[in-house]
Design an enzyme around this catalytic site. Structure first.
Site, PDB file in Angstrom:
ATOM      1  N   GLU A 111       0.846  -1.190   0.000  1.00 54.61           N
ATOM      2  CA  GLU A 111       0.000   0.000   0.000  1.00 54.61           C
ATOM      3  C   GLU A 111       0.887   1.247   0.000  1.00 54.61           C
ATOM      4  O   GLU A 111       1.877   1.291   0.740  1.00 54.61           O
ATOM      5  CB  GLU A 111      -0.833  -0.071   1.288  1.00 54.61           C
ATOM      6  CG  GLU A 111      -1.603   1.138   1.653  1.00 54.61           C
ATOM      7  CD  GLU A 111      -2.158   1.030   3.080  1.00 54.61           C
ATOM      8  OE1 GLU A 111      -3.032   1.835   3.398  1.00 54.61           O
ATOM      9  OE2 GLU A 111      -1.719   0.155   3.866  1.00 54.61           O
ATOM     10  N   ASP A 215      13.681  -2.055  13.772  1.00 53.44           N
ATOM     11  CA  ASP A 215      14.649  -1.149  13.122  1.00 53.44           C
ATOM     12  C   ASP A 215      14.093   0.271  13.180  1.00 53.44           C
ATOM     13  O   ASP A 215      14.004   0.969  12.170  1.00 53.44           O
ATOM     14  CB  ASP A 215      14.860  -1.601  11.660  1.00 53.44           C
ATOM     15  CG  ASP A 215      16.069  -0.935  11.014  1.00 53.44           C
ATOM     16  OD1 ASP A 215      16.847  -0.246  11.719  1.00 53.44           O
ATOM     17  OD2 ASP A 215      16.239  -1.089   9.785  1.00 53.44           O
TER      18      ASP A 215
HETATM   19  P1  ADP Z   1      14.605   0.582   1.992  1.00 52.01           P
HETATM   20  O1  ADP Z   1      14.003  -0.789   2.137  1.00 52.01           O
HETATM   21  O2  ADP Z   1      15.414   0.722   0.736  1.00 52.01           O
HETATM   22  O3  ADP Z   1      15.374   1.026   3.225  1.00 52.01           O
HETATM   23  P2  ADP Z   1      12.355   2.220   2.835  1.00 52.01           P
HETATM   24  O4  ADP Z   1      11.338   1.215   3.235  1.00 52.01           O
HETATM   25  O5  ADP Z   1      13.096   2.906   3.930  1.00 52.01           O
HETATM   26  O6  ADP Z   1      13.382   1.588   1.791  1.00 52.01           O
HETATM   27  O7  ADP Z   1      11.616   3.282   1.908  1.00 52.01           O
HETATM   28  C1  ADP Z   1      12.299   4.409   1.367  1.00 52.01           C
HETATM   29  C2  ADP Z   1      11.479   5.669   1.600  1.00 52.01           C
HETATM   30  O8  ADP Z   1      10.239   5.549   0.912  1.00 52.01           O
HETATM   31  C3  ADP Z   1      11.111   5.880   3.060  1.00 52.01           C
HETATM   32  O9  ADP Z   1      12.059   6.648   3.730  1.00 52.01           O
HETATM   33  C4  ADP Z   1       9.780   6.550   2.978  1.00 52.01           C
HETATM   34  O10 ADP Z   1       9.957   7.956   2.853  1.00 52.01           O
HETATM   35  C5  ADP Z   1       9.169   6.046   1.703  1.00 52.01           C
HETATM   36  N1  ADP Z   1       8.197   4.939   1.914  1.00 52.01           N
HETATM   37  C6  ADP Z   1       8.455   3.696   2.430  1.00 52.01           C
HETATM   38  N2  ADP Z   1       7.354   2.935   2.426  1.00 52.01           N
HETATM   39  C7  ADP Z   1       6.375   3.702   1.887  1.00 52.01           C
HETATM   40  C8  ADP Z   1       4.980   3.488   1.598  1.00 52.01           C
HETATM   41  N3  ADP Z   1       4.404   2.323   1.840  1.00 52.01           N
HETATM   42  N4  ADP Z   1       4.275   4.511   1.051  1.00 52.01           N
HETATM   43  C9  ADP Z   1       4.872   5.694   0.793  1.00 52.01           C
HETATM   44  N5  ADP Z   1       6.167   5.958   1.015  1.00 52.01           N
HETATM   45  C10 ADP Z   1       6.910   4.982   1.562  1.00 52.01           C
END
Ligand code: ADP
Length: 311
Positions: A111, A215
């Site tokens: 989502e 984390d």
């Molecule tokens: P990684 O697995 O590469 O560390 P993240 O899960 O931290 O990536 O996601 C990168 C960035 O994308 C996050 O810092 C956040 O700002 C954004 N983000 C992560 N998940 C979502 C989501 N479900 N919807 C919108 N933005 C998201």
């Protein structure tokens, strides 16, 4: 498609994806049962590990992580971790939609959440809701599958005893990796001394196995457009709730409103002040194993402080 990514630890890398977006869109359709014909994917920056994209048809919107096909187990574990938090129903987390392999790439679709602005109310709610999630417990520490912390394996072998779990599957595991990564003799020697004395930090305190994000640094927490807290990018397992709290303090603490609200729902034991360093040592050792550099000296200093507490 080739994308340059600059992660928070200034590790620039190039990630190329040949993902077949039609295949991914059809997979989303299958899972949701709703027709989905998106426009071109939008690139999202800010992740540490993966390339990330948004996919939307103007009505539905998804967040898609992409990495090399051999990283698929990481996405399977992340989807399971997100689902575990969804099931607890205490705090908002992106719902996983599907994962798979497309060409040379693994993908994870979840989502998409539109972020909003943090304020005092959302911090209070974050404290209350995180505590609510931590009140979701099970008998054993660990989890029924391993996952990753950053890109490092995080072993979650279920265990009845928290101290043993911490000793073997958290600190001991990272210490062993650090030794292999040139951490040096004194880190190993003092680390082992600390591991042998872990009991001393738990006198009069018996942790329960709480559902943890795993984390929880500030980059993995946000507020949605309705002001509701959101956590994402978890490394889920069941462990002492103080481990999540400690990580919120690793790179600078959250405002006091958060901790007060948390404490009203799930009281924080006074011994947390000492144990938080023990819990954050796990992450600093992991940072040494991922990035090297000054994290070794930081880990050594933390171990020395902790040994000082028990002398
Ligand atoms: P990684 O697995 O590469 O560390 P993240 O899960 O931290 O990536 O996601 C990168 C960035 O994308 C996050 O810092 C956040 O700002 C954004 N983000 C992560 N998940 C979502 C989501 N479900 N919807 C919108 N933005 C998201």
């Amino acid at each position: 498609m080739t994308i340059d990514i600059m992660g928070p630890h200034n590790k620039s890398r190039v990630c190329s994806t040949m993902a077949d977006w039609l295949q991914i869109s059809q997979h989303i359709e299958q899972e949701t049962g709703r027709p989905f014909h998106p426009g071109a994917p939008g690139e999202v920056g800010g992740g540490c590990i993966n390339a990330a994209f948004t996919l939307t048809d103007g009505e539905q919107k998804y967040f898609v992580k992409v990495n090399q096909a051999n990283r698929q187990p990481m996405f399977i574990a992340e989807a399971a971790g997100l689902q575990e938090i969804v099931n607890a129903g205490a705090i908002r987390v992106p719902r996983p939609v599907c994962y798979g392999i497309s060409g040379n790439d693994a993908y994870l679709v979840m989502e998409h959440i539109a972020f909003g602005r943090n304020n005092k109310d959302s911090l209070v709610r974050f404290g209350q809701q995180l505590a609510g999630m931590h009140l979701h417990t099970q008998p054993q520490f660990g989890l029924d599958h391993d996952n990753t912390i950053g890109s490092t394996l995080q072993p979650n072998q279920p265990c009845d005893d928290w101290i043993e779990f911490l000793q073997q599957h958290r600190l001991g595991f990272q210490l062993q990796l650090a030794t292999g990564n040139g951490g040096g003799a004194s880190l190993q020697r003092n680390g082992e001394k600390l591991l042998a004395e872990l009991n001393c930090f738990f006198t009069g305190y018996t942790p329960v196995a709480s559902l943890l994000h795993g984390d929880l640094w500030s980059g993995n927490y946000a507020v949605d457009s309705q002001g509701q807290p959101v956590i994402y990018d978890p490394a889920v397992y069941y462990g002492d709730h103080e481990a999540d709290l400690a990580m919120t303090e690793l790179f600078g603490s959250l405002p006091q409103d958060f901790y007060s609200a948390y404490n009203d729902v799930f009281p924080i034991d006074p011994g947390y002040r000492t144990r938080k360093k023990l819990y954050n040592l796990y992450h600093i050792l992991n940072h040494f194993n991922l990035f090297g550099g000054g994290y070794r000296a930081q880990a050594e200093a933390m171990i020395s402080d902790l040994l000082g507490e028990i002398r």
